[in-house]
Scaffold this active site. Structure first.
Site, mmCIF file in Angstrom:
data_model
loop_
_atom_site.group_PDB
_atom_site.id
_atom_site.type_symbol
_atom_site.label_atom_id
_atom_site.label_comp_id
_atom_site.label_asym_id
_atom_site.label_seq_id
_atom_site.Cartn_x
_atom_site.Cartn_y
_atom_site.Cartn_z
ATOM 1 N N ALA A 186 1.547 11.223 1.792
ATOM 2 C CA ALA A 186 2.037 12.755 1.395
ATOM 3 C C ALA A 186 1.444 13.261 0.120
ATOM 4 C CB ALA A 186 3.026 12.594 1.607
ATOM 5 N N LYS A 233 7.708 13.198 -7.384
ATOM 6 C CA LYS A 233 6.858 12.352 -8.175
ATOM 7 C C LYS A 233 6.351 13.692 -8.540
ATOM 8 C CE LYS A 233 5.167 8.252 -6.527
ATOM 9 N NZ LYS A 233 4.433 6.781 -5.736
ATOM 10 N N ALA A 284 1.581 11.585 -4.960
ATOM 11 C CA ALA A 284 0.774 11.485 -3.646
ATOM 12 C C ALA A 284 1.540 9.943 -3.763
ATOM 13 C CB ALA A 284 -0.414 10.751 -3.751
ATOM 14 N N ASP A 285 1.858 9.977 -2.264
ATOM 15 C CA ASP A 285 2.504 8.070 -2.203
ATOM 16 C C ASP A 285 1.832 7.262 -0.602
ATOM 17 O OD1 ASP A 285 4.759 6.535 -3.659
ATOM 18 O OD2 ASP A 285 5.163 6.258 -1.234
ATOM 19 N N THR A 286 1.971 6.420 -0.620
ATOM 20 C CA THR A 286 1.318 5.769 0.891
ATOM 21 C C THR A 286 2.344 4.435 0.654
ATOM 22 O OG1 THR A 286 -1.018 6.474 -0.453
ATOM 23 C CG2 THR A 286 -0.302 4.444 1.365
#
Length: 175
Positions: free
Chosen positions: A84, A33, A47-49
């Site tokens: 992250a 991203k 960010a990614d979750t």
């Protein structure tokens, strides 16, 4: 001081790779991203979750039935939330990954039904947002609350500092 911000959705394939660990999965997506919009003249924060119950990745729900199954599977037990955050720019990219354990109280079917009648679960990993109504499902958090929300603030500050960006209140304290 940076005072111009843009928020853009990054249209990337979020499918997990075969045998990919949750930590590697969220880091790969956050970095992808950030890389998507990176340029020499700007920094990009992404960010990614994901929610992990046992070894199953619980992404965003596909529909009401899927959301119900996820919430039922989290009811009365602990799970892990992996987040992250990545920053790209100035010809480099850096990232940090955080894991937090979240425990849910036992959820009745009527409580799940009431929650599913709201707008909240539909764009959230695991079908819940800890910062909203589902916060009342949580009996314990071991780790970073802000990472469960979706942006680990301590790690984000560390990354920004590595790019010589300080919060305005820190910068003003030094001068």
């Amino acid at each position: 001081m940076i005072d111009v911000f843009e928020c853009r959705p990054a249209d990337i394939d979020e499918s997990p790779l075969d045998d990919e660990l949750p930590s590697a999965y969220v880091e790969r997506l956050a970095r992808a991203k950030a890389h998507r919009f990176a340029a020499d003249d700007r920094l990009v924060l992404a960010a990614d979750t994901t929610v992990v119950r046992d070894s199953d990745l619980l992404g965003k729900p596909l529909d009401k039935s899927h959301a119900r199954r996820m919430l039922q599977s989290l009811s009365g037990r602990a799970h892990h939330v992996w987040t992250a955050v990545a920053i790209a720019g100035e010809g480099r990219i850096d990232s940090r990954t955080v894991c937090t354990e979240v425990s849910f109280a036992t959820l009745s079917e009527s409580l799940i039904d009431a929650y599913l009648a709201t707008d909240e679960p539909w764009d959230k990993a695991g079908s819940y947002g800890i910062q909203g109504l589902a916060g009342c499902f949580v009996s314990a958090v071991r780790g970073s609350y802000s990472a469960v929300v979706g942006l680990p603030l301590c790690e984000t500050r560390q990354l920004l500092t590595s790019f010589d960006i300080l919060p305005h209140w820190v910068a003003s304290a030094d001068g």
